[in-house]
Motif scaffolding. Structure first.
Motif, mmCIF file in Angstrom:
data_model
loop_
_atom_site.group_PDB
_atom_site.id
_atom_site.type_symbol
_atom_site.label_atom_id
_atom_site.label_comp_id
_atom_site.label_asym_id
_atom_site.label_seq_id
_atom_site.Cartn_x
_atom_site.Cartn_y
_atom_site.Cartn_z
ATOM 1 N N TYR A 163 19.597 15.219 0.791
ATOM 2 C CA TYR A 163 20.986 14.758 0.944
ATOM 3 C C TYR A 163 21.358 13.886 -0.239
ATOM 4 O O TYR A 163 22.268 14.163 -0.984
ATOM 5 C CB TYR A 163 21.156 13.990 2.255
ATOM 6 N N CYS B 141 12.509 15.700 11.227
ATOM 7 C CA CYS B 141 11.657 16.547 10.369
ATOM 8 C C CYS B 141 12.485 17.594 9.620
ATOM 9 O O CYS B 141 11.952 18.308 8.780
ATOM 10 C CB CYS B 141 10.551 17.201 11.185
ATOM 11 N N GLY B 142 13.785 17.711 9.919
ATOM 12 C CA GLY B 142 14.645 18.601 9.128
ATOM 13 C C GLY B 142 15.174 19.824 9.873
ATOM 14 O O GLY B 142 15.745 20.723 9.260
ATOM 15 N N LYS B 143 15.069 19.855 11.206
ATOM 16 C CA LYS B 143 15.487 21.041 11.971
ATOM 17 C C LYS B 143 17.003 21.280 11.858
ATOM 18 O O LYS B 143 17.441 22.376 11.545
ATOM 19 C CB LYS B 143 15.109 20.873 13.460
ATOM 20 N N SER B 144 17.800 20.224 12.114
ATOM 21 C CA SER B 144 19.266 20.396 12.049
ATOM 22 C C SER B 144 19.691 20.710 10.625
ATOM 23 O O SER B 144 20.689 21.427 10.406
ATOM 24 C CB SER B 144 19.978 19.130 12.510
ATOM 25 N N THR B 145 18.944 20.201 9.662
ATOM 26 C CA THR B 145 19.275 20.477 8.263
ATOM 27 C C THR B 145 19.123 21.972 7.977
ATOM 28 O O THR B 145 19.937 22.547 7.235
ATOM 29 C CB THR B 145 18.366 19.631 7.339
ATOM 30 N N PRO C 135 9.059 16.937 15.474
ATOM 31 C CA PRO C 135 9.480 15.548 15.697
ATOM 32 C C PRO C 135 10.875 15.284 15.135
ATOM 33 O O PRO C 135 11.300 15.973 14.213
ATOM 34 C CB PRO C 135 8.436 14.725 14.927
ATOM 35 N N SER C 136 11.554 14.271 15.675
ATOM 36 C CA SER C 136 12.885 13.911 15.187
ATOM 37 C C SER C 136 12.826 13.583 13.706
ATOM 38 O O SER C 136 11.884 12.940 13.245
ATOM 39 C CB SER C 136 13.410 12.682 15.918
ATOM 40 N N TYR D 10 25.680 22.743 2.743
ATOM 41 C CA TYR D 10 25.168 22.017 1.574
ATOM 42 C C TYR D 10 24.485 23.006 0.638
ATOM 43 O O TYR D 10 23.931 24.008 1.089
ATOM 44 C CB TYR D 10 24.126 20.976 2.012
HETATM 45 P P1 ADP Z 1 16.048 16.715 12.907
HETATM 46 O O1 ADP Z 1 17.105 17.699 13.273
HETATM 47 O O2 ADP Z 1 14.713 17.356 12.735
HETATM 48 O O3 ADP Z 1 15.975 15.568 13.841
HETATM 49 P P2 ADP Z 1 17.674 16.274 10.581
HETATM 50 O O4 ADP Z 1 17.665 17.584 9.908
HETATM 51 O O5 ADP Z 1 18.877 15.905 11.340
HETATM 52 O O6 ADP Z 1 16.374 16.095 11.476
HETATM 53 O O7 ADP Z 1 17.447 15.121 9.480
HETATM 54 C C1 ADP Z 1 16.390 15.216 8.553
HETATM 55 C C2 ADP Z 1 16.466 13.979 7.644
HETATM 56 O O8 ADP Z 1 17.654 14.017 6.895
HETATM 57 C C3 ADP Z 1 16.455 12.669 8.409
HETATM 58 O O9 ADP Z 1 15.637 11.768 7.693
HETATM 59 C C4 ADP Z 1 17.886 12.207 8.359
HETATM 60 O O10 ADP Z 1 17.957 10.813 8.279
HETATM 61 C C5 ADP Z 1 18.406 12.824 7.077
HETATM 62 N N1 ADP Z 1 19.812 13.198 7.208
HETATM 63 C C6 ADP Z 1 20.338 14.008 8.142
HETATM 64 N N2 ADP Z 1 21.669 14.160 7.941
HETATM 65 C C7 ADP Z 1 21.976 13.429 6.851
HETATM 66 C C8 ADP Z 1 23.184 13.177 6.122
HETATM 67 N N3 ADP Z 1 24.354 13.726 6.473
HETATM 68 N N4 ADP Z 1 23.128 12.366 5.047
HETATM 69 C C9 ADP Z 1 21.951 11.818 4.654
HETATM 70 N N5 ADP Z 1 20.789 12.014 5.288
HETATM 71 C C10 ADP Z 1 20.779 12.804 6.380
#
Ligand code: ADP
Length: 565
Positions: free
Chosen positions: A338, A365-369, A362-363, A378
Motif C-alpha cells: 500500500y 496476512c493479505g486475504k482482502s488485499t 490470520p488477520s 490497486y
Molecule cells: P486480511 O484480509 O488478511 O485481514 P488485509 O489484506 O486487509 O488483511 O491487510 C493486509 C495488510 O495491509 C495489513 O497489514 C493492513 O494493515 C494493510 N492494509 C490493508 N488495507 C490497507 C490500506 N487501504 N492502506 C494501507 N494499508 C492497508
C-alpha cells in the motif's frame, strides 16, 4: 485558473459573452447618462422648454442602466448556480472514477468538505469575480477614452495612476492567497473530524469519549480560527489601502486639472466635464479592492478544489473483451504494497472458471488485499493479475468489474428501499428467489412496507446481520461470473451462514472466491489457500489440509476453541 474552470462548465463561454455584452452596453449607458446629466446641470438656465425633453431622456438613461444592472446581476447569479451544479457533477464523477490509493489518502470528509465549501467560491471566481473585474476595467478604459477626447494629458495622468493602483493591489493581495488556502484546509480538517464524530456516534457514546473527541475537535478548531484571523488580517491593510487607492486616481486627476486650469493649459468647462466622470470612476476604483480579495480567496479555493478534479483516474480503457476460455483469475509472482512494506510477496495461483476457492489465514496476512487486486483497485508493484484473460493493469475498470460481484464484511446500504439496495436500481430477474437464497426472506415480513421499506442512512434501521443478507442478495441478484465474498457472513448466525454458503457453493457457473474465518463452511470448496505473511503457506481442499495437520488444522481447531482473530 479561470480557463480551467471554464473548461469544466458547459456553456460558460456563452454566459461570459452575454455578461460582456451587458457590461459594455451598461458602461456606454452609464457614460451617456453621466454626460447627459452634466450637460443638463451646466445648461439648465439657458435651455427653456428643451429642459423637459432632456430631463426625460436622462431619466430614461438612468432607468435603462438600472434594468441592465438587474439583468447583469441575474445572469451572473444564474451562471454561478449553473457553475456550482456542473462542478459538483464533475467532482462526483471524478471521485467515482478516481484511483483507490488517492481516495484512501484524500479522506472522505475532506473531499465532501471541499465540494461543499470551496466549490461555490471556485464557481464564483469565473461567474462573478472575473466578469466584475472585466466590467470595472472596461468602464475605466471607456472613461479614460472620454477624458482622452477632452485632454490627452489628463487622460495619461489618469491611466498612469490606475496602472499604479492595480499594480500595488496585485502585489499587496498576493500573500492573502496562501492564507486563505491555509484557512480553507484547516476548516476542511475540522469538518472532516466533525463528520467522523457523527458517523461514529455509537462508539463515542459507549466509550463516553465525548470530552476527548470534543477536545480533539477544539484542537483542530484553533488552527482553523488562527488561519482565518491571519487571512482576514492580511486582507485588512488592502481594505484600508483600498479607500486611498480608490480615491487616488480621482484626486490626482482633480489636482492636475486644477493646476492646468490655473496655468491656462485647459479651460474650466472642459475640466468640469472630466471632474464629473472622475467622480463616477472613484466607485469603480474602490470596487477593485473587493474584487482583488474575492479573486485571491476564489483562486485559493479553486486550487484546492481542482485537486479533486485532477485526481488520478482508474484505467478507463474500453474494448478489452473477456476471454471465456481463460482462467477466471491468475496471479503471477505478484508483489504489492500500500505505502510501506510488502503486503503480498511474490504470490502466484490460478483459479479456473467455475471453481469455488477460499483464502484463509490470520488477520492482516493479505486475504482482502487479494480480493482488492482481483477487482483491479490497486496496481501491483511487481508481477501481474489476470482476470478472465485480461491483465488488470491494461483493462478498463468498468469492463473488468462488469462480470464481478462483491459482498464486503461491512456492506454499505443506500438511504433507499430494500429492493433498490438489492437491485441497485436495475430491474430484471426473479428477486423473490434471491430474497429466499440470501435469507432476506427471514426478516422481510417484519418490515413495515416489505421490500419497499426505506432503510434510512447507511441502512441504520437494520441489524449488522440483516445488512449482510441484503448485501448477499445484491451479489446474487447481479448473477456475476466472479463472486467475491469478504467475510460476507461474519455477522450471521450459524444456520443463515451455512445456508448462504451452500447457495453460493451451488452457483452453477460462477467462480467463487471467499475470504472467511468460518472454516467449517469450506468442506465443499474446490481449493483453500492458507495465507501467512503475504504468502501462500498451504493449499488443498478441506480434507487434504486437515490431514496435513499444518496451519489450516491449527486455525480450524483454534476457531473451535474461539482463539482465531
Ligand atoms: P486480511 O484480509 O488478511 O485481514 P488485509 O489484506 O486487509 O488483511 O491487510 C493486509 C495488510 O495491509 C495489513 O497489514 C493492513 O494493515 C494493510 N492494509 C490493508 N488495507 C490497507 C490500506 N487501504 N492502506 C494501507 N494499508 C492497508
Amino acid at each position: 485558473m479561470t480557463g480551467k474552470i471554464a473548461e469544466k462548465i458547459p456553456k460558460s463561454r456563452a454566459y461570459l459573452f452575454l455578461l460582456a455584452v451587458l457590461g459594455i452596453v451598461m458602461s456606454v449607458v452609464t457614460v451617456a447618462a453621466v454626460k447627459a446629466f452634466g450637460y443638463l446641470t451646466d445648461n439648465m438656465a439657458k435651455m427653456g422648454g428643451d429642459i423637459w425633453r432632456l430631463s426625460l431622456m436622462t431619466m430614461g438613461l438612468f432607468a435603462l442602466q438600472c434594468i441592465l444592472e438587474y439583468g447583469y446581476y441575474a445572469v451572473q447569479k444564474k451562471f454561478t448556480a449553473h457553475g456550482v451544479k456542473s462542478l459538483t457533477d464533475a467532482a462526483a464523477k471524478r471521485v467515482a472514477l478516481a484511483e483507490m490509493m488517492w481516495i484512501n489518502g484524500a479522506k472522505g470528509g475532506d473531499i465532501t468538505g471541499r465540494v461543499q465549501s470551496e466549490l461555490p467560491e471556485c464557481a464564483a471566481l469565473l461567474s462573478e469575480t472575473l466578469p466584475d473585474a472585466v466590467l470595472q476595467l472596461g468602464r475605466i478604459i471607456l472613461f479614460a477614452a472620454v477624458i482622452f477626447a477632452v485632454d490627452i494629458r489628463l487622460a495619461l495622468i489618469f491611466i498612469g495612476t490606475i496602472v499604479f493602483v492595480i499594480a500595488v493591489q496585485t502585489v499587496a493581495s498576493k500573500p492573502m492567497q496562501s492564507c486563505f488556502k491555509n484557512s480553507q484546509a484547516r476548516r476542511a480538517e475540522a469538518n472532516s473530524l466533525a463528520g467522523e464524530i457523527i458517523g461514529q456516534r455509537e462508539t463515542v457514546k459507549v466509550y463516553n469519549a465525548h470530552s476527548v473527541v470534543l477536545g480533539w475537535y477544539s484542537r483542530l478548531l484553533k488552527p482553523w480560527f488562527d488561519a482565518t484571523v491571519r487571512a482576514e488580517l492580511t486582507s485588512s491593510p488592502l481594505r484600508t489601502l483600498g479607500w486611498v487607492m480608490g480615491v487616488a486616481p480621482t484626486f490626482i486627476l482633480c489636482i492636475s486639472g486644477a493646476y492646468m486650469v490655473q496655468n491656462g493649459l485647459i479651460d474650466f468647462a472642459a475640466f468640469m466635464s472630466v471632474y464629473f466622470l472622475a467622480d463616477t470612476i472613484t466607485n469603480d476604483c474602490m470596487h477593485f479592492v473587493d474584487i482583488f480579495i474575492r479573486y485571491r480567496r476564489g483562486k485559493a479555493a479553486a486550487e484546492r478544489f481542482f485537486e479533486i478534479l485532477e485526481a488520478p483516474l482508474e484505467n478507463q480503457n474500453k474494448g478489452s473483451a473477456k476471454n471465456d476460455k481463460a482462467a477466471a483469475v491468475v496471479f503471477e509472482n505478484v508483489t504489492f504494497s500500500y505505502d510501506q512494506g510488502d503486503v503480498l510477496k511474490n504470490l502466484s495461483f490460478e483459479i479456473k472458471k467455475g471453481e469455488k476457492v477460499a483464502f484463509v489465514g490470520p488477520s492482516g496476512c493479505g486475504k482482502s488485499t487479494v480480493l482488492a487486486l482481483v477487482q483491479g483497485l490497486y496496481p501491483c508493484r511487481a508481477g501481474r493479475v489476470t482476470v478472465e484473460g485480461r491483465n488488470t493493469a491494461d483493462t478498463g475498470c468498468d469492463e473488468l468489474r462488469e462480470n464481478m460481484a462483491l459482498t464486503p464484511q461491512s456492506p454499505f446500504l443506500f438511504s433507499d428501499t430494500l429492493k433498490n439496495n438489492v437491485t441497485l436500481w436495475k430491474d430484471g430477474g426473479d428477486i423473490k428467489d434471491i430474497y429466499e437464497k440470501s435469507d432476506v426472506s427471514s426478516f422481510l415480513p417484519d418490515l413495515e412496507s416489505g421490500e419497499n421499506t426505506l432503510l434510512g442512512e447507511g441502512g441504520v434501521s437494520l441489524s449488522g446481520g440483516q445488512k449482510q443478507r441484503v448485501a448477499v442478495a445484491r451479489t446474487l441478484y447481479k448473477k456475476a461470473g466472479i463472486v467475491l465474498l469478504d467475510e460476507a457472513t461474519s455477522a450471521l448466525d450459524a444456520l443463515s451462514d451455512k445456508k448462504i454458503f451452500e447457495t453460493v457453493s451451488a452457483l452453477p457457473d460462477a467462480t467463487v472466491i471467499a475470504v472467511t474465518h468460518r472454516l467449517s463452511n469450506l468442506e465443499s470448496f474446490d481449493r483453500i489457500y492458507v495465507m501467512d505473511g503475504g504468502k501462500i503457506a498451504e493449499q488443498g481442499n478441506h480434507r487434504e489440509l486437515m490431514d496435513r495437520k499444518g496451519l489450516y488444522f491449527d486455525l480450524f481447531h483454534g476457531r473451535e476453541e474461539g482463539q482465531t482473530a
